[in-house]
Scaffold this motif. Structure first.
Motif, PDB file in Angstrom:
ATOM      1  N   UNK A  49       0.702  -1.071  -0.085  1.00  0.00           N
ATOM      2  CA  UNK A  49       0.019   0.013  -0.286  1.00  0.00           C
ATOM      3  C   UNK A  49       0.968   1.272   0.335  1.00  0.00           C
ATOM      4  N   UNK A  50       2.005   1.041   0.510  1.00  0.00           N
ATOM      5  CA  UNK A  50       2.900   2.371   0.490  1.00  0.00           C
ATOM      6  C   UNK A  50       3.500   2.588  -0.733  1.00  0.00           C
ATOM      7  N   UNK A  51       3.522   1.684  -1.989  1.00  0.00           N
ATOM      8  CA  UNK A  51       4.186   1.588  -2.924  1.00  0.00           C
ATOM      9  C   UNK A  51       3.461   1.540  -4.311  1.00  0.00           C
ATOM     10  N   UNK A  52       2.068   1.491  -3.900  1.00  0.00           N
ATOM     11  CA  UNK A  52       0.850   1.587  -5.107  1.00  0.00           C
ATOM     12  C   UNK A  52       0.236   3.234  -5.062  1.00  0.00           C
ATOM     13  N   UNK A  53      -0.329   3.355  -5.995  1.00  0.00           N
ATOM     14  CA  UNK A  53      -1.227   4.712  -5.980  1.00  0.00           C
ATOM     15  C   UNK A  53      -2.541   4.544  -6.300  1.00  0.00           C
ATOM     16  N   UNK A  54      -3.403   5.753  -6.429  1.00  0.00           N
ATOM     17  CA  UNK A  54      -4.850   5.344  -6.582  1.00  0.00           C
ATOM     18  C   UNK A  54      -5.403   4.713  -7.866  1.00  0.00           C
ATOM     19  N   UNK A  55      -4.463   5.023  -9.066  1.00  0.00           N
ATOM     20  CA  UNK A  55      -4.864   4.175 -10.058  1.00  0.00           C
ATOM     21  C   UNK A  55      -4.909   2.548  -9.813  1.00  0.00           C
ATOM     22  N   UNK A  56      -3.872   1.977  -9.317  1.00  0.00           N
ATOM     23  CA  UNK A  56      -3.693   0.717  -8.817  1.00  0.00           C
ATOM     24  C   UNK A  56      -4.982   0.120  -8.140  1.00  0.00           C
ATOM     25  N   UNK A  57      -5.544   0.913  -6.888  1.00  0.00           N
ATOM     26  CA  UNK A  57      -6.384   0.615  -6.203  1.00  0.00           C
ATOM     27  C   UNK A  57      -7.838   0.687  -7.015  1.00  0.00           C
ATOM     28  N   UNK A  58      -8.011   1.517  -8.018  1.00  0.00           N
ATOM     29  CA  UNK A  58      -9.270   1.544  -8.557  1.00  0.00           C
ATOM     30  C   UNK A  58      -9.360   0.538  -9.672  1.00  0.00           C
TER      31      UNK A  58
END
Length: 260
Positions: A214-223
């Motif tokens: 979670x520290x190494x990904x961004x919003x687009x990855x979560x979406x």
């Protein structure tokens, strides 16, 4: 989001058809009391199936996503790989310890339990899954996080909530994969304590992986993850009880008679 509002909702990952048939055959044989004098061989069959299911879970949740689209930095990749290797090894070790000398009746209950967790979805071209029921509270929290993800452009607005609901899913999976099934089998004190330690270490390892990723990904990855929620969540009308130590007489996708 409507996936989370149905009556029967399960958290799932796919397994091979051959693995489903292997578990079903073992469950049926024990139900019919076949090969009663060869319990050792049947223990080996269950251990083999469990190890294959464990590897299928790691393949689905970790190996395949990172091979398809690895967004992690090289340093994080090395750290996570190391944790994954340790966690996977710890789970396999727990399986070996728990089932090495398990009595036949307990073996039967565990085979029934595992059989009950395997679902086949006709709406998904007969794909087979290992599943456990997703509690309403988790579904509600997951729904709220999804709304925040859809309504924002940064993880700062929902990062803590996302971490919390993922930890709840990890805790629920630990309950259904380990704590609950080991409640109805007679494990020796030392074996149970050793297995508990192994599982506790596993859970901490998985939580470390989640925090690090979670520290190494961004919003687009979560979406993207929530956009593919149908691969993680299954809703279907199941003709038998799920996650129970009862022989599932009626199963969707059944191709072999359950009784003589």
């Amino acid at each position: 989001m409507e996936l989370l509002t149905n009556h029967d909702v399960f958290w799932v990952f796919p397994i091979e058809e051959a693995l489903k048939q292997e578990v079903r055959q073992l469950s049926r044989d024990l139900h019919l009391n076949k090969d009663a004098l060869d319990t050792a061989a049947q223990r080996k069959h269950l251990v083999h199936a469990l190890n294959a299911i464990i590897d299928a879970g790691f393949e689905f949740y970790y190996d395949k996503p990172t091979s398809d689209d690895d967004r992690l930095s090289p340093m994080v990749r090395r750290t996570v790989n190391s944790i994954i290797k340790t966690v996977r090894g710890a789970i396999h070790l727990v399986v070996q310890r728990v089932f090495k000398n398990i009595p036949r009746n307990d073996l039967k209950l565990l085979a029934y339990y595992l059989d009950s967790m395997i679902l086949t979805s006709a709406e998904r071209e007969g794909q087979t899954y290992l599943a456990f029921p997703l509690e309403m509270s988790i579904r509600e929290d997951l729904y709220k996080v999804m709304e925040k993800v859809n309504g924002s452009d940064s993880m700062h607005h929902y990062g803590e909530d996302l971490a919390a609901v993922l930890n709840d899913i990890i805790a629920s999976s630990t309950h259904y994969y380990y704590h609950f099934p080991t409640e109805f089998v007679a494990l020796g004190g030392f074996v149970k304590k050793a297995a508990d330690v192994g599982i506790d270490s596993t859970v901490k390892g998985v939580q470390r992986i989640v925090r690090r990723i979670l520290k190494d990904i961004d919003h687009d990855d979560v979406a993207l993850m929530f956009g593919n929620l149908e691969y993680l969540v299954l809703t279907m009308d199941v003709p038998h009880k799920v996650c129970v130590a009862e022989y599932p007489v009626h199963k969707s996708g059944e191709t072999v008679p359950a009784t003589p």
